[in-house]
Scaffold this motif. Structure first.
Motif, PDB file in Angstrom:
ATOM      1  N   LEU A 170      84.317  59.184  73.870  1.00  0.00           N
ATOM      2  CA  LEU A 170      84.070  59.320  72.365  1.00  0.00           C
ATOM      3  C   LEU A 170      84.266  60.649  71.667  1.00  0.00           C
ATOM      4  O   LEU A 170      83.803  61.495  72.643  1.00  0.00           O
ATOM      5  CB  LEU A 170      82.724  58.640  71.869  1.00  0.00           C
ATOM      6  CG  LEU A 170      82.376  58.543  70.568  1.00  0.00           C
ATOM      7  CD1 LEU A 170      83.328  57.501  69.863  1.00  0.00           C
ATOM      8  CD2 LEU A 170      80.921  58.137  70.520  1.00  0.00           C
ATOM      9  N   SER A 171      84.801  60.712  70.728  1.00  0.00           N
ATOM     10  CA  SER A 171      84.986  62.191  70.006  1.00  0.00           C
ATOM     11  C   SER A 171      84.319  62.084  68.765  1.00  0.00           C
ATOM     12  O   SER A 171      84.111  61.171  67.965  1.00  0.00           O
ATOM     13  CB  SER A 171      86.445  62.535  69.804  1.00  0.00           C
ATOM     14  OG  SER A 171      87.187  61.669  68.782  1.00  0.00           O
ATOM     15  N   GLY A 172      83.924  63.191  68.053  1.00  0.00           N
ATOM     16  CA  GLY A 172      83.131  63.341  66.872  1.00  0.00           C
ATOM     17  C   GLY A 172      83.475  64.705  66.420  1.00  0.00           C
ATOM     18  O   GLY A 172      84.164  65.493  66.950  1.00  0.00           O
ATOM     19  N   ALA A 173      82.902  65.029  65.472  1.00  0.00           N
ATOM     20  CA  ALA A 173      82.871  66.603  64.611  1.00  0.00           C
ATOM     21  C   ALA A 173      81.739  66.851  63.882  1.00  0.00           C
ATOM     22  O   ALA A 173      80.711  66.064  63.446  1.00  0.00           O
ATOM     23  CB  ALA A 173      84.160  66.413  63.536  1.00  0.00           C
ATOM     24  N   VAL A 174      81.382  68.212  64.022  1.00  0.00           N
ATOM     25  CA  VAL A 174      80.249  68.829  63.441  1.00  0.00           C
ATOM     26  C   VAL A 174      80.176  68.541  62.067  1.00  0.00           C
ATOM     27  O   VAL A 174      81.384  68.649  61.149  1.00  0.00           O
ATOM     28  CB  VAL A 174      79.999  70.272  63.869  1.00  0.00           C
ATOM     29  CG1 VAL A 174      78.868  70.749  63.255  1.00  0.00           C
ATOM     30  CG2 VAL A 174      80.010  70.411  65.174  1.00  0.00           C
ATOM     31  N   ASP A 175      79.342  68.076  61.277  1.00  0.00           N
ATOM     32  CA  ASP A 175      79.045  67.885  59.787  1.00  0.00           C
ATOM     33  C   ASP A 175      80.014  66.869  59.319  1.00  0.00           C
ATOM     34  O   ASP A 175      80.340  66.913  58.089  1.00  0.00           O
ATOM     35  CB  ASP A 175      79.182  69.174  59.265  1.00  0.00           C
ATOM     36  CG  ASP A 175      77.956  70.279  59.605  1.00  0.00           C
ATOM     37  OD1 ASP A 175      77.015  69.682  59.852  1.00  0.00           O
ATOM     38  OD2 ASP A 175      78.399  71.309  59.306  1.00  0.00           O
ATOM     39  N   SER A 176      80.553  65.994  60.126  1.00  0.00           N
ATOM     40  CA  SER A 176      81.505  64.753  59.804  1.00  0.00           C
ATOM     41  C   SER A 176      80.799  63.544  59.072  1.00  0.00           C
ATOM     42  O   SER A 176      79.518  63.617  59.225  1.00  0.00           O
ATOM     43  CB  SER A 176      82.390  64.383  60.684  1.00  0.00           C
ATOM     44  OG  SER A 176      81.690  63.748  61.888  1.00  0.00           O
ATOM     45  N   THR A 177      81.427  62.668  58.558  1.00  0.00           N
ATOM     46  CA  THR A 177      80.907  61.536  57.781  1.00  0.00           C
ATOM     47  C   THR A 177      81.862  60.423  58.596  1.00  0.00           C
ATOM     48  O   THR A 177      83.065  60.362  58.261  1.00  0.00           O
ATOM     49  CB  THR A 177      81.136  61.686  56.141  1.00  0.00           C
ATOM     50  OG1 THR A 177      80.610  62.658  55.753  1.00  0.00           O
ATOM     51  CG2 THR A 177      80.793  60.361  55.753  1.00  0.00           C
ATOM     52  N   GLY A 178      81.032  59.587  59.026  1.00  0.00           N
ATOM     53  CA  GLY A 178      81.761  58.401  59.543  1.00  0.00           C
ATOM     54  C   GLY A 178      82.479  58.638  60.686  1.00  0.00           C
ATOM     55  O   GLY A 178      83.543  58.051  60.928  1.00  0.00           O
ATOM     56  N   ASP A 179      81.922  59.153  61.884  1.00  0.00           N
ATOM     57  CA  ASP A 179      82.540  59.594  63.005  1.00  0.00           C
ATOM     58  C   ASP A 179      82.841  58.173  63.862  1.00  0.00           C
ATOM     59  O   ASP A 179      82.108  57.176  63.523  1.00  0.00           O
ATOM     60  CB  ASP A 179      81.731  60.346  64.016  1.00  0.00           C
ATOM     61  CG  ASP A 179      82.321  62.045  63.812  1.00  0.00           C
ATOM     62  OD1 ASP A 179      83.350  62.189  63.435  1.00  0.00           O
ATOM     63  OD2 ASP A 179      81.355  62.674  64.336  1.00  0.00           O
ATOM     64  N   PRO A 180      84.000  58.258  64.774  1.00  0.00           N
ATOM     65  CA  PRO A 180      84.186  56.917  65.584  1.00  0.00           C
ATOM     66  C   PRO A 180      82.797  56.387  66.138  1.00  0.00           C
ATOM     67  O   PRO A 180      81.905  57.386  66.653  1.00  0.00           O
ATOM     68  CB  PRO A 180      85.238  57.493  66.520  1.00  0.00           C
ATOM     69  CG  PRO A 180      85.947  58.795  65.867  1.00  0.00           C
ATOM     70  CD  PRO A 180      84.810  59.313  65.035  1.00  0.00           C
ATOM     71  N   THR A 181      82.836  55.175  66.596  1.00  0.00           N
ATOM     72  CA  THR A 181      81.555  54.725  67.499  1.00  0.00           C
ATOM     73  C   THR A 181      82.271  53.819  68.465  1.00  0.00           C
ATOM     74  O   THR A 181      83.609  53.977  68.764  1.00  0.00           O
ATOM     75  CB  THR A 181      80.842  53.814  66.568  1.00  0.00           C
ATOM     76  OG1 THR A 181      81.477  52.510  65.984  1.00  0.00           O
ATOM     77  CG2 THR A 181      80.385  54.452  65.266  1.00  0.00           C
TER      78      THR A 181
END
Length: 454
Positions: free
Chosen positions: A40-51
């Motif tokens: 899984l990937s995400g990003a700092v201070d992001s909105t609606g990251d993958p789940t």
């Protein structure tokens, strides 16, 4: 009088106990826990990251009695156990992670069932850094080299990737994996990537073009000399694509046309063996859109060369007047070339709306990322009319601005446009690995962002 045996009440009590009280903990099985994806990937201070989805079960127990928590993080500075959020109460739960720093961590997810029995699984998590306009950004996972895009309605977009021959359908308003995809390598008869760089839609037909240039090592690759079509049916999440036709001679026709007109743009030299495409005097196509009021004449937009091939040169569009036939293998016919003042930048994408308004995504012929200026220009599609800059795009974040999804009514106050980056050369997670070289597609991603036009 006959007396009753005291054994009868004891036996009755035993039967009553078995029927009235729950089984002992030993009768519950060991719970199971399974992830829909282990990465899984995400990003700092992001909105609606993958789940991801986690599926849990335990024999002898209702799934609602099971709890799922994060019990360990190998790098809490990236995401701690308290940054893992599990929602849902049945067999399927949704797992989301809030990122705090760029990097990787392994998160242990634990299911606890009845009888105190547990099981664990590992979620491998990667976080990219915060970006400008983060609240308006989403991440399209599964590939990192987004290179062309077409709006198919309902907030959905079909995206090409220049490292393969697969078209991917995304919900453009949500981060995550493709809704579906179409690998066209077989239909195209391609041994290597076509290096898709431009797209334009006319009715239910989408035209796609390869870069037409040499590869980065200056080698000719025939698969890049491709223009092809797909037919669209449905819309939104129900969109389907079917391969149409393909032509493989536009590069050759452009070179011959230029030579017949005095070698004005140097196409022959720029396509010679050993010549890299992304040079100020190179040969590299990145934009495609139809001319005003036409369904046959299409502008081919060049990332290289600039005209003249020097700092401050103009961007080049070459009209192909029979693009519908070129995509079937016919010889190309050309109109008068168009040279546009984009402040020394070249064409990275070109898009027209139903009102005949164009947006040109302009960027450096050289930059593979956002280290150089990018801007949006409006244009009416008429040769000799000067484009007008409407927005300087943010730089310094990972990836390079690559695609315009669609053009809003440019006269409407607060009009917003959606752009997509090519993140293939970006070091998203701080370990020196280019996104295109990441082993797991869930970690590969491009970014899509909405901008308000002034």
């Amino acid at each position: 009088m006959r007396r009753h045996s005291p054994l009868w009440p004891v036996a009755a009590l035993t039967l009553l106990s078995a029927a009235s009280f729950p089984a002992h903990a030993a009768s519950y099985g060991t719970p199971t826990i399974k992830l829909s994806a282990a990465y899984l990937s995400g990003a700092v201070d992001s909105t609606g990251d993958p789940t991801v989805t986690v599926t849990v079960a335990q024999s002898g127990a209702d799934a609602s009695a099971l709890t799922v928590t994060a019990s360990r993080s190998t790098r809490s500075s990236v995401a701690a156990t308290t940054d893992v959020h599990v929602t849902g109460s049945g067999t399927s739960r949704t797992v989301a992670v809030t990122a705090h720093a760029q990097g990787y961590t392994d998160l242990t997810l634990q299911v606890t069932g009845l009888g105190g029995k547990t099981a664990t699984t590992t979620l491998h998590y990667a976080a990219s850094p915060a970006v400008q306009h983060g609240a308006d950004a989403r991440y399209l996972t599964g590939a990192s080299d987004a290179s062309a895009a077409v709006d198919v309605g309902g907030g959905h977009v079909v995206v090409a990737n220049d490292e393969d021959n697969t078209l991917r359908l995304y919900d453009g308003a949500a981060s995550g994996a493709p809704v579906r995809s179409w690998d066209l390598g077989g239909a195209l008869g391609a041994d290597k990537e076509v290096d898709i760089e431009g797209a334009a839609r006319v009715g239910n037909t989408v035209y796609w073009t390869g870069s037409l240039g040499n590869n980065k090592d200056g080698e000719y690759r025939a698969d890049r000399n491709t223009v092809f079509t797909t037919t669209v049916s449905g819309s939104g999440a129900a969109t389907q694509l079917v391969f149409g036709t393909a032509g493989h001679r536009l590069r050759d026709d452009l070179v011959a046309w230029d030579e017949a007109n005095g070698d004005r743009y140097g196409f022959a030299g720029a396509t010679a063996a050993g010549q890299a495409p992304k040079q100020v005097d190179g040969f590299n196509v990145e934009g495609l859109e139809f001319a005003p009021g036409s369904v046959t004449t299409a502008y081919v937009g060049f990332r290289a060369p600039l005209v003249p091939p020097q700092t401050g040169g103009k961007a080049l569009l070459v009209p192909v007047t029979n693009m519908d036939q070129v995509a079937r293998g016919s010889k190309a016919a050309f109109g008068t070339p168009v040279e546009l003042d984009l402040g020394g930048l070249s064409v990275r994408d070109l898009r027209r709306n139903a009102q005949g308004q164009y947006l040109i995504l302009a960027g450096s012929w050289a930059a593979e990322d956002n280290s150089a200026p990018y801007a949006l220009y409006s244009w009416d599609g008429v040769a000799g009319h000067r484009p007008v800059k409407v927005l300087d795009l943010p730089t310094a974040d990972a990836g390079g601005w690559e695609s315009v999804v669609s053009v809003p009514d440019l006269t409407a106050p607060g009009a917003r446009v959606q752009l997509i980056t090519d993140d293939g050369a970006a070091d998203l997670y701080g370990d020196g690995t280019k996104a295109k070289d990441l082993a797991h597609p869930e970690w590969q991603k491009s970014r899509t962002t909405w901008f308000t036009l002034s």
